[in-house]
Design a protein around this motif. Structure first.
Motif: not given
Ligand code: PGA
Length: 265
Positions: A13, A176, A238
């Motif tokens: 990200k 997420i 993520g």
């Molecule tokens: P996260 O993000 O593992 O921090 O929940 C996953 C993603 O957005 O692909």
């Protein structure tokens, strides 16, 4: 897991400075050396692709370089955008498309997601196409309908020559970055339904070959149970992908799940 080669992606990200991206890619390259039976990709921010590419090349690493986004036109007046050819110059071979942050925060349309999906696949790159429901949609019992609609929309007029080039990431939006994860049974159920949609959109042998990976607060402690599910073929990671030890543990869990089935590549 199954005969499909597991795919684990690290979605960095909008994190890390240049030094941090170099250090993390070096650590991932080092850790990945001892893992087999798995495909690993990292998705840094555009501005770090050059440095990450150089770091992985120096380490002679098989870790793939991904981009978090792309613009579907080959070139032209698209201020701020980046083309497939530009990405290719930096060793990029896979792109995430339709991530929930792009759908819901940046408000990308279904049409743009479809154009990006087609552009990535036409370029022979691996498209990690993300789908998933919001909390409201889940509570209204529309998870499978939402996933199906997002898949059918993005895959309209897609023909697949190489099934390895499409990876579907099921990422429930409510999971997420929240620390909440779908249970292995719920995730398996959603993945099986997604595979059924793929069988209808393409055919059953394509559906059997396409990796469907899970994303949403995957951590070292929940990864083994998720990856043991028959239709969960890896993960899109993520937060935990920014911590080398956690990312390695998750990759190792995917590799172990595959080995446990005694499948050889
Ligand atoms: P996260 O993000 O593992 O921090 O929940 C996953 C993603 O957005 O692909």
């Amino acid at each position: 897991m199954s005969a499909r080669l597991p795919f684990v992606g690290g979605n960095w990200k909008m994190n890390l400075d240049r030094n941090g991206a170099v250090a993390l890619s070096r650590a991932v390259a080092q850790d990945a050396r001892d893992l087999s039976e798995i495909e690993i990709a990292i998705y840094p921010a555009f501005v770090h692709l050059d440095a990450v590419n150089a770091t992985l090349a120096l380490a002679k690493s098989s870790v793939r370089i991904g981009a978090q986004d792309v613009y579907p036109a080959p070139d032209g007046a698209f201020t701020g955008e980046v083309s497939i050819a530009m990405l290719r110059d930096f060793g990029v071979s896979t792109v995430t498309v339709g991530h929930s942050e792009r759908r819901h925060v940046i408000r990308e349309s279904d049409e743009l997601i479809r154009e990006k999906t087609i552009a990535v696949l036409d370029a022979g790159m691996t498209c990690a196409l993300c789908v998933g429901e919001t909390l409201d949609q889940r509570e209204a019992n529309t998870t499978d309908a939402v996933n199906e609609a997002q898949l059918r929309s993005a895959l309209t007029s897609v023909t697949l020559n190489d099934h390895a080039s499409l990876v579907v990431a099921y990422e429930p939006v409510w999971a997420i970055g929240t620390g909440r994860t779908a249970t292995p049974d719920d995730a398996q159920d959603a993945h099986a339904k997604i595979r059924a949609v793929l069988a209808d959109v393409f055919d059953s042998s394509a559906a059997e070959a396409i990796r469907i990976i899970y994303g949403g607060s995957v951590k070292p402690d929940n990864a083994p149970d998720l990856f043991r599910q028959p239709d969960i073929d890896g993960g899109l990671i993520g937060g935990a992908s920014l911590k080398p030890n956690d990312f390695l543990a998750i990759c190792a869990a995917a590799s172990d799940a595959r080995r446990a089935e005694g499948v050889s590549t």
